[in-house]
Design an enzyme around this catalytic site. Structure first.
Site, mmCIF file in Angstrom:
data_model
loop_
_atom_site.group_PDB
_atom_site.id
_atom_site.type_symbol
_atom_site.label_atom_id
_atom_site.label_comp_id
_atom_site.label_asym_id
_atom_site.label_seq_id
_atom_site.Cartn_x
_atom_site.Cartn_y
_atom_site.Cartn_z
ATOM 1 N N HIS A 44 1.712 2.065 -3.518
ATOM 2 C CA HIS A 44 0.707 2.884 -4.216
ATOM 3 C C HIS A 44 0.808 4.346 -3.769
ATOM 4 O O HIS A 44 0.687 5.258 -4.571
ATOM 5 C CB HIS A 44 -0.708 2.381 -3.915
ATOM 6 C CG HIS A 44 -1.031 1.052 -4.516
ATOM 7 N ND1 HIS A 44 -0.739 0.723 -5.815
ATOM 8 C CD2 HIS A 44 -1.663 -0.036 -3.989
ATOM 9 C CE1 HIS A 44 -1.173 -0.508 -6.062
ATOM 10 N NE2 HIS A 44 -1.729 -0.986 -4.973
ATOM 11 N N GLU B 96 0.832 -1.217 0.000
ATOM 12 C CA GLU B 96 0.000 0.000 0.000
ATOM 13 C C GLU B 96 0.860 1.258 0.000
ATOM 14 O O GLU B 96 0.513 2.241 -0.661
ATOM 15 C CB GLU B 96 -0.968 -0.006 1.178
ATOM 16 C CG GLU B 96 -1.987 -1.147 1.170
ATOM 17 C CD GLU B 96 -2.802 -1.225 -0.105
ATOM 18 O OE1 GLU B 96 -2.930 -0.205 -0.806
ATOM 19 O OE2 GLU B 96 -3.309 -2.313 -0.427
#
Ligand SMILES: *[C@@H]1O[C@H](CO)[C@@H](O)[C@H](O)[C@H]1NC(C)=O
Ligand SMILES: *[C@@H]1O[C@H](CO)[C@@H](O)[C@H](O)[C@H]1NC(C)=O
Ligand SMILES: [Zn+2]
Length: 275
Positions: free
Chosen positions: A194, A191
Site C-alpha cells: 500500500h 502494508e
C-alpha cells in the site's frame, strides 16, 4: 481497507479476523487514480534495481521490555527485512534497515491506531527521513476492536502530511511473532505494498478496473486462509489471486506480486516517492 472519508485514503487493513472492513468508496479510488494518471512521472530508472534501496527506520513500541510485551528482537527485525526483500525481489524494489529505535510506552502500545491522538504523538516523536524512507512502527493495537494486523499511508498522501507517512504493524506479525497464522512477515509485505501505491486485489469486486492492475484477476471479496482454486468472478475464467500479497490470505499462502503490480509501484514511487 477504507473506513470513513477522512482516514479513507491513508488507511488499509492487512487483515482483520473478525469483521472484514467495508469496501472502499469507489469515487474516492477514482479520484486518486485520476490524479495519479494525470501526474504520472516516467520512472527515472528502467528498473528499480538501478535505484537505491528503500531505507527502513524501525520503531519498536512496546508495553514493557519483554518480547511478549512487544519488544521484539533485532533478529526478528533482520528476518523481517529478509522476508520483505524476498517478497519484492521480482518487482525491483529492495529495502535496507537504516536503524532501529525502541521505546517502552504502554499508552502507545495500547492505543495507537489510525486516527488516534496517540498515533500523531508517536509519529511526531519517532518518524525519520523523507518520502523514499519507510518508517515502520511495531505496536500492539490492544484497544483496537478490529484485531488489526497493520495499516499504511498512501504515497499520494505524503506531500500533504509527511509526518503521518509510514506503516504500523502488530508486533506479533514479524517472523517468529505470536500472531499466527499471520506471523511469517507478510503483514509488512502487504502494508509496504500500500505504501508504494498498490490496492487490494479485491478492490472494486468483479466490476470495473478493480485494483487498476490488469494482470491480477478480479475477485468479489477478500480471501482468507488459503482458498486455492476459488473463483468469485467467473467472467474472466481465471481463479482468484489468493496467493497475491495484496489479498488477505494467511502468510503461508502469500507468494506473489505480478508484473502489473511491479509496474504500478514503480510508477507510484517515481511520481510520489522520489529519492
Ligand atoms: C510484559 O507484557 C506481557 C504482555 O502483556 C506480559 O505477559 C508480561 O508478563 C510482561 N512482562 C513484564 C516483565 O512485566
Ligand atoms: C508516551 O505516550 C504519551 C501519549 O502519547 C506521551 O504523552 C508520552 O510523552 C510518551 N512517553 C514516552 C517516554 O515516549
Ligand atoms: Zn491492505
Amino acid at each position: 481497507m477504507l473506513l470513513t472519508k477522512v482516514v479513507a485514503l491513508s488507511l488499509s487493513f492487512a487483515s482483520v479476523w473478525a469483521a472484514p472492513s467495508p469496501p472502499p468508496q469507489s469515487s474516492e479510488v477514482l479520484e486518486v487514480e485520476n490524479a495519479f494518471t494525470a501526474s504520472k512521472t516516467a520512472p527515472k530508472f528502467k528498473s528499480l534495481k538501478a535505484s537505491a534501496a528503500i531505507e527502513v527506520y524501525w520503531h519498536v513500541v512496546s508495553k514493557n521490555s519483554s518480547v511478549a510485551g512487544g519488544n521484539i528482537l533485532d533478529s526478528q527485525i533482520a528476518a523481517q527485512i529478509t522476508i520483505l526483500n524476498e517478497a519484492y525481489s521480482t518487482t525491483g524494489l529492495s529495502f535496507s534497515l537504516a536503524g532501529v529505535d525502541r521505546v517502552v510506552n504502554a499508552t502507545w502500545f495500547n492505543k495507537v491506531t489510525d486516527g488516534t491522538r496517540e498515533q500523531t504523538e508517536m509519529k511526531r516523536a519517532l518518524r525519520k527521513g523523507g518520502a523514499y524512507d519507510l518508517n515502520v512502527y511495531s505496536s500492539g493495537f490492544v484497544e483496537d476492536p478490529r484485531r488489526l494486523l497493520g495499516y499504511a499511508t498512501w504515497p499520494w498522501d505524503y506531500a500533504a502530511n509527511p509526518q503521518n507517512d509510514g506503516v504500523v504493524i502488530h508486533s506479533g506479525t514479524v517472523p517468529g511473532g505470536d500472531n499466527a497464522p499471520y506471523n511469517l512477515g507478510h503483514t509488512l509485505t502487504h502494508e509496504a505494498g500500500h505504501w508504494v501505491g498498490l490496492l487490494h486485489t479485491f478492490q472494486g469486486g468483479c466490476n470495473g478496473a478493480g485494483d487498476q492492475v490488469a494482470d491480477t484477476p478480479p475477485e468479489a471479496r477478500p480471501a482468507f486462509g488459503c482458498e486455492v482454486g476459488r473463483d468469485t468472478c467467473t467472467a474472466d475464467r481465471l481463479p482468484d489471486p489468493v496467493h497475491n500479497f495484496m489479498d488477505y490470505s494467511d502468510d503461508s499462502c502469500m507468494t506473489e506480486f505480478t508484473a502489473g503490480q511491479a509496474a504500478r509501484l514503480t510508477a507510484a514511487i517515481a511520481t510520489y516517492r522520489t529519492q
